[in-house]
Design a protein around this motif. Sequence first.
Motif, PDB file in Angstrom:
ATOM      1  N   PRO A 124     -20.143  66.852  20.717  1.00 21.47           N
ATOM      2  CA  PRO A 124     -19.676  66.148  19.350  1.00 21.47           C
ATOM      3  C   PRO A 124     -18.103  66.024  19.352  1.00 21.47           C
ATOM      4  N   ALA A 125     -17.490  67.323  19.923  1.00 14.35           N
ATOM      5  CA  ALA A 125     -16.052  67.379  19.796  1.00 14.35           C
ATOM      6  C   ALA A 125     -15.436  66.203  20.868  1.00 14.35           C
ATOM      7  N   VAL A 126     -16.024  66.119  22.130  1.00 16.42           N
ATOM      8  CA  VAL A 126     -15.733  65.060  22.876  1.00 16.42           C
ATOM      9  C   VAL A 126     -15.778  63.566  22.350  1.00 16.42           C
ATOM     10  N   GLU A 127     -16.887  63.389  21.639  1.00 16.80           N
ATOM     11  CA  GLU A 127     -17.094  61.882  21.025  1.00 16.80           C
ATOM     12  C   GLU A 127     -15.726  61.789  19.991  1.00 16.80           C
ATOM     13  N   ARG A 128     -15.634  62.848  19.148  1.00 10.62           N
ATOM     14  CA  ARG A 128     -14.418  62.735  18.085  1.00 10.62           C
ATOM     15  C   ARG A 128     -13.078  62.535  18.814  1.00 10.62           C
ATOM     16  N   ILE A 129     -13.030  63.341  19.914  1.00  8.74           N
ATOM     17  CA  ILE A 129     -11.670  63.219  20.728  1.00  8.74           C
ATOM     18  C   ILE A 129     -11.352  61.606  21.231  1.00  8.74           C
ATOM     19  N   VAL A 130     -12.511  61.372  21.885  1.00  5.53           N
ATOM     20  CA  VAL A 130     -12.670  59.969  22.364  1.00  5.53           C
ATOM     21  C   VAL A 130     -12.350  58.862  21.323  1.00  5.53           C
ATOM     22  N   ALA A 131     -13.057  59.050  20.008  1.00  3.11           N
ATOM     23  CA  ALA A 131     -12.736  57.935  19.053  1.00  3.11           C
ATOM     24  C   ALA A 131     -11.431  58.051  18.517  1.00  3.11           C
ATOM     25  N   ARG A 132     -10.792  59.244  18.368  1.00  5.17           N
ATOM     26  CA  ARG A 132      -9.394  59.404  18.053  1.00  5.17           C
ATOM     27  C   ARG A 132      -8.325  58.524  19.052  1.00  5.17           C
ATOM     28  N   ARG A 133      -8.623  58.784  20.231  1.00  4.32           N
ATOM     29  CA  ARG A 133      -7.903  58.012  21.166  1.00  4.32           C
ATOM     30  C   ARG A 133      -8.170  56.574  21.331  1.00  4.32           C
ATOM     31  N   LEU A 134      -9.473  56.104  21.069  1.00  6.99           N
ATOM     32  CA  LEU A 134      -9.769  54.909  21.124  1.00  6.99           C
ATOM     33  C   LEU A 134      -8.909  54.134  19.861  1.00  6.99           C
ATOM     34  N   ASP A 135      -8.782  54.931  18.727  1.00  8.05           N
ATOM     35  CA  ASP A 135      -7.871  54.388  17.536  1.00  8.05           C
ATOM     36  C   ASP A 135      -6.624  54.110  17.945  1.00  8.05           C
ATOM     37  N   ALA A 138      -6.294  50.994  20.375  1.00 13.37           N
ATOM     38  CA  ALA A 138      -6.294  49.779  19.410  1.00 13.37           C
ATOM     39  C   ALA A 138      -5.146  49.579  18.784  1.00 13.37           C
ATOM     40  N   GLU A 139      -4.438  50.487  18.233  1.00 11.06           N
ATOM     41  CA  GLU A 139      -2.909  50.135  17.594  1.00 11.06           C
ATOM     42  C   GLU A 139      -2.167  49.770  18.801  1.00 11.06           C
ATOM     43  N   LEU A 140      -2.010  50.454  20.036  1.00 10.36           N
ATOM     44  CA  LEU A 140      -1.017  50.314  20.961  1.00 10.36           C
ATOM     45  C   LEU A 140      -1.287  48.555  21.238  1.00 10.36           C
ATOM     46  N   GLY A 141      -2.567  48.385  21.538  1.00 13.42           N
ATOM     47  CA  GLY A 141      -2.890  46.902  22.276  1.00 13.42           C
ATOM     48  C   GLY A 141      -3.213  45.956  21.157  1.00 13.42           C
ATOM     49  N   ARG A 382     -16.230  49.773  22.072  1.00 12.63           N
ATOM     50  CA  ARG A 382     -15.154  49.230  21.170  1.00 12.63           C
ATOM     51  C   ARG A 382     -14.381  48.171  21.549  1.00 12.63           C
ATOM     52  N   PHE A 383     -14.247  48.068  22.802  1.00 13.99           N
ATOM     53  CA  PHE A 383     -13.473  46.897  23.483  1.00 13.99           C
ATOM     54  C   PHE A 383     -14.265  46.345  24.098  1.00 13.99           C
ATOM     55  N   PRO A 384     -15.445  45.520  23.909  1.00  9.85           N
ATOM     56  CA  PRO A 384     -16.244  44.823  24.921  1.00  9.85           C
ATOM     57  C   PRO A 384     -15.631  43.665  25.431  1.00  9.85           C
ATOM     58  N   PRO A 407      -3.100  48.601  33.928  1.00  9.78           N
ATOM     59  CA  PRO A 407      -2.828  47.825  32.920  1.00  9.78           C
ATOM     60  C   PRO A 407      -3.936  46.869  32.340  1.00  9.78           C
ATOM     61  N   VAL A 408      -4.267  47.266  30.757  1.00  8.70           N
ATOM     62  CA  VAL A 408      -5.483  46.433  30.389  1.00  8.70           C
ATOM     63  C   VAL A 408      -4.765  45.697  29.154  1.00  8.70           C
ATOM     64  N   ARG A 409      -5.843  44.740  28.805  1.00  2.00           N
ATOM     65  CA  ARG A 409      -5.806  44.370  27.231  1.00  2.00           C
ATOM     66  C   ARG A 409      -7.100  44.559  26.693  1.00  2.00           C
ATOM     67  N   VAL A 410      -6.838  45.193  25.561  1.00  4.99           N
ATOM     68  CA  VAL A 410      -8.185  45.565  24.725  1.00  4.99           C
ATOM     69  C   VAL A 410      -8.787  44.618  23.720  1.00  4.99           C
ATOM     70  N   THR A 411      -8.043  43.388  23.331  1.00  2.00           N
ATOM     71  CA  THR A 411      -8.302  42.226  22.615  1.00  2.00           C
ATOM     72  C   THR A 411      -8.016  41.019  23.235  1.00  2.00           C
TER      73      THR A 411
END
Length: 411
Positions: A124-135, A138-141, A382-384, A407-411
């Motif tokens: 559960p802690a790993v999932e929370r950390i991943v979700a926070r980094r995905l957020d 999303a902001e950066l991309g 999160r980024f299909p 280097p990637v684009r998320v959207t």
Amino acid sequence: MNHQDGVTQTSLRSLLSAEGRRDPNPFYAELHRHGQVCLLPDPSDRFDVVVHGYDAVHQALRDPALHVMTSDYPDRRDGRLWRTHPALRVLVSSIFFMEGEQHTTVRRMFSQAFSARRVAALEPAVERIVARRLDRLAELGAGGTTVDLLADFALPVPSDVVGELLGVPEHDRDWFPERVRAFGAILDLGAGVWRFQKAADKAAEDLTGYFHELVGKRRAEPRDDLVSELVADDVELADDVLVANLLTMYNGGFVTTSHLIGNSVRILLDDPAEKARVLADPQRADGFIQEVLRYEPPTHFSIRWAAADTEVAGVPISKDRRVLVLLGAANRDPAKFTDPDTFDPGRDEGQPLSFSAGMHYCLGAVLTKLESRVAVPMLLRRFPDLALAGEPGARTTLMLRGYESLPVRVT
């Protein structure tokens, strides 16, 4: 290649060339055409024997006569000059370069952090950390801006996980990657790594200073973290040894995982059909990560020396011989894996040897696999439409093998 007493002689020159570093697999394939073990008669190779077949590598990693490079080996062979380098002193004081009772003691102390039960409880802690980094990703991309998936996701996720496990405060974690890269640069094969020694020594001084301070803080004010548990342990362990192992555990605990995530994502982005399958079925992630570990492992070799006469796959290895154990080659052995150069997450042909074997089997293997099988499917959900935004460049190391950036684009 030529032969001596029925054993093939070869050289590491092609493996350590620019082309070989970019893609070592043709060299591995050539080795497999000549058995399980080859001799290295050229002194410039710095090894006497290379072990590359799956069964031979498995045997070598479990052979009690084949030791890791404990401090007495370089003392006897090369003198004590290595002790003037802080980075080398740290490495030789760590569990990766220990044998016997000291290795058993340190491994027991640290194994509590990486038990299957404790790692499962971390999910559960790993999932929370991943979700926070995905957020954050999303902001950066936003708006199609190119982001570096390694710097902004694959590195910080495992850094956060192992940081929470050990007790490294969140606000300190961004300080580590630059120093960890400098420290890790001297772990690769080839004489060229010595040009990185000065930077590695400075990084080692910075990192040991940090962990000495952290140990002091946790000794004065214990918290619910591994460092507090270790300083409270009944076993007497010199602070220098404790710090060396905290440093190498932290470094190894996130760099190999970050490269595993990065290598996994690159494979998926190059294979839309496999990406769609993992996206549709998160349970497929287990087999997918297992195959990435075989096909593109973050660690390609281990080093041993013969403390006594022994033999591997029928090839005699005399005392004091230096042995290069090619984990990456073992994972591509056609005698073990069908069509080894084909990426097949559905294969069921045994474990890859990417985490070593025997008494030096990687303590963090279960945690590394957990983080990767959680992070990769969450990233895709999160980024299909995740896509490469440029070539990441060649990988040129065999130890800690991964991309410098992705280097990637998320959207």
